[in-house]
Write an enzyme that holds these catalytic residues in place. Sequence first.
Site, mmCIF file in Angstrom:
data_model
loop_
_atom_site.group_PDB
_atom_site.id
_atom_site.type_symbol
_atom_site.label_atom_id
_atom_site.label_comp_id
_atom_site.label_asym_id
_atom_site.label_seq_id
_atom_site.Cartn_x
_atom_site.Cartn_y
_atom_site.Cartn_z
ATOM 1 N N LYS A 167 1.348 25.841 -7.321
ATOM 2 C CA LYS A 167 1.299 24.607 -8.125
ATOM 3 C C LYS A 167 -0.092 23.983 -8.030
ATOM 4 C CE LYS A 167 5.334 24.914 -9.817
ATOM 5 N NZ LYS A 167 5.450 25.293 -11.230
ATOM 6 N N SER B 192 4.439 19.640 -9.135
ATOM 7 C CA SER B 192 5.430 19.178 -8.162
ATOM 8 C C SER B 192 4.802 18.184 -7.192
ATOM 9 C CB SER B 192 5.942 20.395 -7.386
ATOM 10 O OG SER B 192 6.654 20.000 -6.247
ATOM 11 N N TYR C 201 4.541 29.043 -2.660
ATOM 12 C CA TYR C 201 5.051 28.356 -3.853
ATOM 13 C C TYR C 201 4.228 27.089 -4.121
ATOM 14 C CZ TYR C 201 7.576 24.775 -6.322
ATOM 15 O OH TYR C 201 7.873 23.736 -7.166
HETATM 16 C C1 UD1 Z 1 12.154 21.654 -2.404
HETATM 17 C C2 UD1 Z 1 10.805 22.197 -2.088
HETATM 18 C C3 UD1 Z 1 9.837 21.709 -3.126
HETATM 19 C C4 UD1 Z 1 10.264 22.223 -4.470
HETATM 20 C C5 UD1 Z 1 11.677 21.846 -4.767
HETATM 21 C C6 UD1 Z 1 12.055 22.684 -5.951
HETATM 22 C C7 UD1 Z 1 10.755 22.496 0.359
HETATM 23 C C8 UD1 Z 1 10.099 22.098 1.623
HETATM 24 N N1 UD1 Z 1 10.398 21.817 -0.743
HETATM 25 O O1 UD1 Z 1 12.073 20.226 -2.316
HETATM 26 O O2 UD1 Z 1 8.555 22.181 -2.838
HETATM 27 O O3 UD1 Z 1 9.423 21.743 -5.469
HETATM 28 O O4 UD1 Z 1 12.561 22.100 -3.659
HETATM 29 O O5 UD1 Z 1 13.358 22.922 -6.097
HETATM 30 O O6 UD1 Z 1 11.556 23.388 0.337
HETATM 31 N N2 UD1 Z 1 18.653 19.242 2.678
HETATM 32 C C9 UD1 Z 1 19.668 19.288 3.617
HETATM 33 N N3 UD1 Z 1 20.564 20.321 3.553
HETATM 34 C C10 UD1 Z 1 20.495 21.292 2.604
HETATM 35 C C11 UD1 Z 1 19.471 21.231 1.633
HETATM 36 C C12 UD1 Z 1 18.558 20.196 1.710
HETATM 37 O O7 UD1 Z 1 19.758 18.435 4.495
HETATM 38 O O8 UD1 Z 1 21.328 22.215 2.609
HETATM 39 C C13 UD1 Z 1 17.706 18.125 2.725
HETATM 40 C C14 UD1 Z 1 16.270 18.583 2.913
HETATM 41 O O9 UD1 Z 1 15.951 18.703 4.280
HETATM 42 C C15 UD1 Z 1 15.498 17.471 2.209
HETATM 43 C C16 UD1 Z 1 16.450 17.020 1.101
HETATM 44 O O10 UD1 Z 1 17.733 17.468 1.475
HETATM 45 O O11 UD1 Z 1 15.301 16.394 3.073
HETATM 46 C C17 UD1 Z 1 16.086 17.618 -0.242
HETATM 47 O O12 UD1 Z 1 15.970 19.011 -0.113
HETATM 48 P P1 UD1 Z 1 15.773 19.981 -1.369
HETATM 49 O O13 UD1 Z 1 16.775 19.679 -2.411
HETATM 50 O O14 UD1 Z 1 15.692 21.378 -0.865
HETATM 51 O O15 UD1 Z 1 14.370 19.530 -1.969
HETATM 52 P P2 UD1 Z 1 12.937 19.422 -1.279
HETATM 53 O O16 UD1 Z 1 12.902 20.125 0.023
HETATM 54 O O17 UD1 Z 1 12.532 18.005 -1.296
#
Ligand code: UD1
Length: 338
Positions: free
Chosen positions: A154, A125, A150
Amino acid sequence: MKILVTGGLGFIGSHTVVELQNEGFEVIAIDNLSNSSIDVLDGIERITGKKPLFENIDLRDKLAVQNFFSKYLDISGVIHFAASKAVGESVENPLLYYENNINSLVYLLQELQKKPEAHFIFSSSCTVYGQAEKMPITENAPIQSAMSPYGNTKQIGEEIITDVAKVTNINSILLRYFNPIGAHPSAEIGELPLGVPQNLVPFITQTAFGLREKLSVFGNDYPTPDGTAIRDYIHVVDLAKAHVIALQRLLNKQNLEKVETFNLGTGTGSSVLEVITAFEKVANQKLNYQIVGRREGDVIEAYANTDKANTVLGWKAQSTLEEALASAWKWEMKIRNK
Ligand code: UD1
């Protein structure tokens, strides 16, 4: 050629099984169904015309892993997806993550090292980069100390594979995914999050469908053009195809080192608000959302430099963000209207 896909009924695993079967590989999928459904086998069959062989095995069961490899002697390659992946849960229950993500890897490698030669693809990842200093992120960017158990699994997984490669005939490719989203264009397989989705895109599609009241956007005070965090969202089918190409690279002995690492992303960063706007366009509806505070542990931005994957691996993501979001939306409507 027989290929073992662990976690083969999961989100990325199932899409990879489809691409492997499309390329003529015979697939054996292992899954413990902890975060997947047996019905995924039917979805794969409807797309490819063929059900992969399936074994319900928990890779934490060392004896079961040993028995599996004595039953199937002619496995040419292994693509290892089986792992837990919820960041928050890993903070709550670190030992579950160390046991599930590390023990299973060790048991698999113990069996593979008995073979004269083995080919191994590992799901890693972009989380290993933490908040990288320079964008886009190359494979040479320094690994930063993990922000969650997690993420640590990795990093440790990559280290274990690298150590083992020095003393065995296991050739490996570590694939560092950015943010996988979307579903198969047929809507026969897709993401099936348990409970409340933690990831952005399933939360968006569930909100649009009316299962959730509104999306919370985590922070709009980041140092980015619109203030929301930036990620590299990659269509899961593009990602799945990269696994087949990586496997073929190992099988054809084109790898230059015993362990090679590739970033898998599109190379383009999109902010949360850009994702919402793109979704509203493809779904032709407004999304209910509100800005809330930052989520702990989130980085500001992460998007891939894809030069190495493009030139050395010979793979490039093809789908646009809109196409990926449209496929996720089609999938959401399909599973909810059943
Ligand atoms: C997350 C994990 C990452 C993992 C991946 C696997 C974290 C910090 N990182 O990535 O390690 O490999 O998932 O599935 O959790 N967001 C919102 N509202 C929401 C959900 C997300 O604003 O309800 C934003 C988040 O703040 C982020 C972006 O959307 O900026 C992507 O979020 P997400 O899909 O959870 O992925 P990551 O956090 O990048």
